[in-house]
Scaffold this motif. Structure first.
Motif, PDB file in Angstrom:
ATOM      1  N   GLY B 465       0.839  -1.317  -0.029  1.00  0.00           N
ATOM      2  CA  GLY B 465       0.080  -0.011  -0.027  1.00  0.00           C
ATOM      3  C   GLY B 465       0.753   1.386  -0.035  1.00  0.00           C
ATOM      4  O   GLY B 465       0.691   2.102  -0.904  1.00  0.00           O
ATOM      5  N   THR B 466       1.811   1.284   0.619  1.00  0.00           N
ATOM      6  CA  THR B 466       2.731   2.464   0.768  1.00  0.00           C
ATOM      7  C   THR B 466       3.546   2.626  -0.478  1.00  0.00           C
ATOM      8  O   THR B 466       3.848   3.848  -1.016  1.00  0.00           O
ATOM      9  CB  THR B 466       3.728   2.160   1.957  1.00  0.00           C
ATOM     10  N   LEU B 467       3.981   1.524  -1.157  1.00  0.00           N
ATOM     11  CA  LEU B 467       4.488   1.616  -2.290  1.00  0.00           C
ATOM     12  C   LEU B 467       3.643   2.382  -3.242  1.00  0.00           C
ATOM     13  O   LEU B 467       4.211   3.210  -4.053  1.00  0.00           O
ATOM     14  CB  LEU B 467       4.925   0.220  -2.658  1.00  0.00           C
ATOM     15  N   LEU B 468       2.361   1.882  -3.271  1.00  0.00           N
ATOM     16  CA  LEU B 468       1.611   2.112  -4.451  1.00  0.00           C
ATOM     17  C   LEU B 468       1.045   3.538  -4.084  1.00  0.00           C
ATOM     18  O   LEU B 468       1.009   4.239  -5.098  1.00  0.00           O
ATOM     19  CB  LEU B 468       0.354   1.287  -4.256  1.00  0.00           C
ATOM     20  N   GLN B 469       1.118   4.190  -2.728  1.00  0.00           N
ATOM     21  CA  GLN B 469       0.744   5.374  -2.543  1.00  0.00           C
ATOM     22  C   GLN B 469       1.973   6.341  -3.249  1.00  0.00           C
ATOM     23  O   GLN B 469       1.840   7.335  -3.744  1.00  0.00           O
ATOM     24  CB  GLN B 469       0.641   5.769  -1.098  1.00  0.00           C
TER      25      GLN B 469
END
Lengths: 484, 490, 133
Positions: B465-469
């Motif tokens: 999720g953090t990566l995608l954000q």
């Protein structure tokens, strides 16, 4: 003087576990399906598949470990053993290498009345391989080989003993005890002949008293308890003779040839084996929960040694009887079932160990296949007590029960085997026998005891065994004495 | 309006839902694009147009049903799978001659999940044989070309997956990543490629190269599509004992164009010698862009980085030597017909069926595991793996994210890296991520020598999720992902 | 299924064991830690042995080529010996998973035709292979 040697033997036993499904997939473990019908992508090792461990295999391994007094590893894992063989679909076997699930146990055998403890080095879980079917006489002479993968992935336990066995007899006793324990645990069928049990032996000899180990050989293909004992005996003598001839024993793997009664070197085009074990990356390790171990320990059934002790204590039967009766869980269960129905445990023991085992062995049957129910055996013993049948007739009745499974009262009735206790009827036959055998009667009178037995036999013959033996004895004696 | 094959999943999803287009129409555009460019790109090993048409009809019916909701965004979307993912009844070759005729009797979990989502499979994609390579030149059949310059490699091993997405033959593709095999071709072809955390996506049905490193992930046109595809394929699978029982969030909820306060580390070892200066320039610019978006960027260190590559090659090849032992000509695949005994049959089948790189890696791995060398090579490499993992653990105590170039250079020309070792060095920024089992994404961040450059972001375990954000925030502030290749020669 | 402490579980590897009288495998762990003679070159004979273990028939040219290439890779790998890893646990699994089981239930097997459909050669319900020497 010739050196006296002792053997140093360790056994590696592979036994199939009685789980419903295979170790890493949900294919059935049942015997006898058509070739290649109990396989799926996983046990067929197709590209892309992954193993998932059957919980029950681990439970069985822990049960075996507890029964064999092992430590259960806190941390255990699976490894791959890499080698190429067409019965191995992935060309590696998933097994356990340096961290087996159980280690450091023992079992006890009784050698010449003495208890002896045999160490269990380790127990580990692994998958079985498939089956090769060779066309033609031998493997190497076959034009081609057919492969059936139904057995691949059937769970195995490998149980490795310490090299504590000193004679072929000890090896057999060890294996029998191991079989009994696994059977009691109900985790393995342990049928050597069906291949659900395989046993390899490591053997060396050394001068008695020495602590150094001699060069060892490994013996494979011993497919029965008898074969194990014969093969080891042969191999011990071969080692002794080799050394006596001033030759050296070669460290090698040998196979037992049952027909010829010899072990033969397996000098295949064997490259030095290098199995390249490494941790199985597709299976996370095991961290064995102590609560699970405790739960399995709680569930542990009574084991052969404990049951034997209880039989001696509760039924008052001799050591020897208790040992034989508890060798197999099913036999012990049978014995105890009869004991619930009939009050004399020693008489029951005599019949179970005598007639029942004799009939089973003659037919090659297992106790669970016996048609004689505990109830029938108890009923038969009661018929004897009541005097309805004689001990001799009882054997006939038993054989009939064993053959047909009918209840003894009905057999006695239908075959007209009721003991003749009518004194007048027997007296008549006794008179007749005395008259027709004057010479024998004379012999008896002159002190030839055997002659009396002959006369009894004649009476029994005429009554087809149904005469009450006590009555016959009394009447014969009375008549002959009255003749004097 | 653009041809439908040029759009993203989320754009098509809107069109499908509003009834403006049908799955059949999207498929038609993809198939005609494939017909038009495939002879140049050679992204596919197998095309399954008939199956795709059938699936398009089913997707149409599904979308027409009232139950079809926003939870099935992949319905009706044409895609393709790397050819190391097992598909029932459809050739799965791993780009190897040894599996040139292997038809799996089962579907892998990834194939099942995409079917359940009513995505449409148009074929199976080229790759380096058994995923061993960084250029797709090791395909046992033919190399795939980079759509940005047909004289260059698309990267590997998921070269077909990246090229097919970049060339607009499919809307998205799945690849697998053992040492950078999704991220590198994504970077080389200017698309988004995500390698999830080890255990995030089931490997059941993925033909193993190195079991402890392999992960499946999406290759897409943009970050939003990446989140949508990850939603569909992630999750625990009882058939994969190494798949993690960790809940799957809706990854689209992370797509916020905001990096305020996010702490980003830049490992200096990833910017070391061997980094192409032109790539370095592009990357520095990307770092500044992240700062402008509110991220706090700092240089950091992953001190054991130089040991990652040799450790990787020992671990991956050791596992591969065992994983690839099953290709022996007994149960499936190629069998040498010149042998009349089993050992010769094994030896010749494997000699004929495997390509040079695969043989080389099997040999290396066998050697690393063999008696006398196990401790020095394999065991040593497993210990180094621990050190690499600890480097990352320490870095993530301080940072939410690590960023670096995906590769030290842009796509190279065919035949340029003949020395195996030189080829291996292409993966120097991606390999540590696999050793540590972390999620990593590559997104387009500019061009050097006219070729796409990828920005790699690395996250904590299960922090996709953090990566995608971060990837989304960056992407929304640039238009690199909107650039289209011309399928020519530079 | 049980997830234990943290993310990275480190798989412990036990010491060599002696199996039923079997000799322990020879492994040069000491050499590895000292780092001196470890990353020795691989000879052509070793390449041939490794090819035998790998069931790969190699041409003479391949033997030459692989000897050279494997040497250059191993030379590169030699930097690992610089690291003192004597206090480091090896990591075989990156995830902290343990005790992942399936229940003992029988499921469907494959249809035999599907089992055998990819077989290069078959005889009746069996896979057929050349003779075993």
């Amino acid at each position: 003087m010739a050196t006296e040697y002792e053997a140093v033997i360790g056994l590696e036993v592979h036994t199939e576990l009685k789980t419903k499904s295979k170790i890493f997939c949900s294919c059935p473990t049942t015997f006898g399906g058509e070739s290649n019908t109990h396989v799926c992508p996983v046990c067929l090792g197709l590209p892309g598949v992954l193993p998932v461990l059957n919980r029950n295999v681990v439970a069985c391994a822990i049960k075996a470990g507890l029964a064999l007094n092992c430590d259960i590893a806190e941390f255990s894992k699976f490894d791959r053993k890499n080698y190429y063989y067409p019965d191995l679909p992935k060309n590696f076997q998933i097994t356990q290498y340096d961290l087996p699930i159980c280690y450091g146990g023992y079992l006890e055998i009784r050698v010449k009345g003495e208890k002896k403890r045999i160490g269990i080095t380790r127990i580990h879980m692994e998958e079985d391989a498939g089956k090769l079917v060779h066309q033609g006489e031998t493997i190497s002479r076959s034009e081609h080989t057919s492969v059936d993968y139904n057995r691949t992935g059937v769970p195995l336990l490998e149980i490795v003993s310490a090299p504590d066995l000193r004679t072929s007899e000890e090896a057999r006793l060890y294996l029998e005890k191991l079989k009994a324990i696994l059977e009691y645990l109900d985790i393995s069928d342990f049928k050597m002949e069906e291949g659900s049990l395989r046993c390899d032996a490591n053997i060396s000899i050394r001068p008695k008293g020495s602590i150094e180990l001699g060069t060892r050989t490994e013996i494979k293909n011993m497919n029965s308890f008898r074969a194990l004992q014969r093969a080891l005996e042969y191999e011990i003598q071969r080692h002794i003779k080799t050394l006596a001839d001033g030759k050296k024993i070669i460290q090698e793997t040998r196979t037992w040839d049952e027909g010829k009664g010899v072990t033969l070197s397996l000098r295949s085009k064997e490259e030095a084996h290098d199995y390249r074990y490494f941790p199985e990356p597709d299976l996370p390790p095991l961290v064995i929960d102590r609560a699970w171990v405790a739960e399995l320990r709680q569930q542990q059934p009574e084991l052969p040694d404990a049951r034997q002790a209880r039989f001696i204590r509760d039924y008052g039967i001799p050591d020897y009887d208790a040992q034989i009766l508890t060798n197999s869980r099913a036999l012990a269960d049978y014995y105890e079932a009869v004991c619930q129905l009939y009050p004399n445990p020693k008489i029951i023991s005599n019949w179970v160990m005598g007639e029942l085992l004799r009939c089973l062995n003659a037919e090659g049957l297992e106790i669970i296949e016996a048609k004689v129910s505990p109830q029938h055996l108890a009923d038969m013993l009661k018929l004897m007590d009541q005097g309805t049948i004689s001990g001799k007739i009882a054997k006939t009745v038993f054989e009939e029960m064993f053959r047909t499974g009918q209840d003894p009262a009905r057999i006695v009735k239908e075959k007209n085997l009721v003991q003749i206790t009518d004194e007048a009827a027997i007296a008549e036959i006794v008179n007749q026998v005395i008259q027709t055998n004057p010479k024998v009667v004379e012999d008896y009178k002159n002190g030839t005891e055997k002659a009396f037995g002959f006369l009894v036999g004649q009476v029994m013959k005429q009554t087809r065994g149904k005469a009450s033996p006590a009555l016959v004895n009394r009447l014969l004696k009375e008549r002959i004495e009255s003749m004097a | 309006m653009a041809n439908l094959n040029q759009l993203t999943v989320h754009a098509l999803q809107d069109l499908l839902r509003s009834g403006q287009v049908s799955p059949g129409e999207i498929l038609t555009d993809c198939l005609s694009r494939i017909e038009q460019v495939e002879n140049k790109v050679k992204a596919f090993i197998t095309l399954t147009p008939e199956l795709a048409k059938l699936q398009a009809e089913q997707a149409q019916a599904f979308l027409a049903a009232p139950s079809a909701g926003p939870q099935s965004p992949l319905a009706g979307i044409p895609m393709a799978l790397k050819d190391n993912m097992c598909t029932k009844g459809v050739l799965t070759s791993c780009a190897s001659k040894i599996l040139h005729n292997f038809i799996p009797p089962y579907d892998g979990t990834m194939a099942e999940k995409l079917q359940q989502n009513h995505a449409i499979m148009v074929g199976k994609l080229n790759m380096d044989e058994f995923a061993m390579g960084s250029s797709t030149e090791n395909s046992g059949f033919y190399p795939t070309a980079n759509p940005w310059d047909l004289n260059r490699v698309p990267g590997g091993s998921s070269g077909g997956s990246a090229a097919a997405v970049a060339a607009e033959e499919v809307i998205f593709a799945l690849g697998s990543d053992t040492g950078g095999s999704i991220r590198l071709p994504a970077a080389f072809c200017g698309v988004v490629g995500l390698k999830p955390t080890y255990g995030r996506v089931s490997r059941y049905g993925l033909v193993s190269y190195a079991s402890s490193l392999d992960q499946i992930g999406p290759l897409t046109r943009d970050v939003t599509d990446c989140a949508l595809v990850l939603n569909a394929i992630a999750g625990h699978d009882p058939r994969d004992a190494t798949s993690a029982p960790v809940a799957v969030p809706d990854y689209t909820t992370f797509l916020k164009p905001d990096l305020k306060g996010m702490k980003v580390g830049i490992p200096r070892e990833y910017l070391g010698a061997g980094l192409d200066p032109a790539v370095a320039t592009v990357i520095q610019k990307a770092f500044r862009q992240l700062e402008e978006l509110g991220a706090i960027c700092e240089e950091t260190s992953l001190p054991h980085t130089e040991y990652a590559l040799p450790a990787y090659y020992l671990i991956a090849t050791a596992e591969a030597s065992s994983n690839l032992a099953r290709y022996d000509g007994v149960r499936y695949g190629h069998r040498s017909d010149t042998a009349d005994d089993i050992i010769t049959m094994f030896n010749q089948t494997r000699a004929e069926g495997f390509g040079q790189e695969v043989k080389r890696r099997i040999m290396l791995g066998t050697y690393a595991l063999s008696s006398g060398y196990y401790d020095a090579y394999y065991l040593k490499a497993l210990k180094v793996r621990t050190l690499i993992k600890q480097d990352f653990d320490r870095a993530f105590e301080q940072y939410d994210l690590l960023v670096s170039p995906t590769a030290p250079n842009v796509a190279f020309k065919f035949g340029e890296k003949e020395d195996p070792l030189a080829m291996y060095l292409t993966d120097v920024c991606t390999i540590p991520v696999n050793l540590a089992g972390l999620p990593g994404i590559s997104i387009p961040c500019g061009f050097a020598q006219g070729m796409p450059v990828g920005l790699q972001m690395i996250g904590r375990p299960f922090a996709e999720g953090t990566l995608l954000q971060a990837a989304y925030a960056y992407e929304q502030s640039t238009d690199w992902h909107r650039q289209k290749p011309e399928l020519g020669v530079r | 299924m049980l997830v234990i402490k943290g993310f990275a579980i480190i798989v412990r590897m036990g010491k060599e064991f002696v199996e039923g009288g079997r000799q322990p495998l020879l492994r040069c762990s000491l050499l590895a830690e000292k780092g001196s003679r470890v990353f020795m070159t691989i000879t052509r004979e070793q390449v041939e042995h490794v090819a035998l273990l790998s069931r790969l028939e190699l041409t003479e040219a391949e033997k030459e080529q692989y000897t050279a290439q494997l040497n250059s890779i191993l030379e590169y790998a030699a930097i690992l010996a610089k690291l003192d890893t004597s206090q480091v646990e090896p990591m075989a699994h990156v995830l902290s998973l343990s005790n992942v089981f399936r229940e003992d239930q029988v499921g469907n097997s494959l249809d035999r035709e599907l089992v055998l459909q990819n077989a290069p050669e078959r005889v009746e319900g069996f896979f057929k292979v050349p003779r075993i020497v």
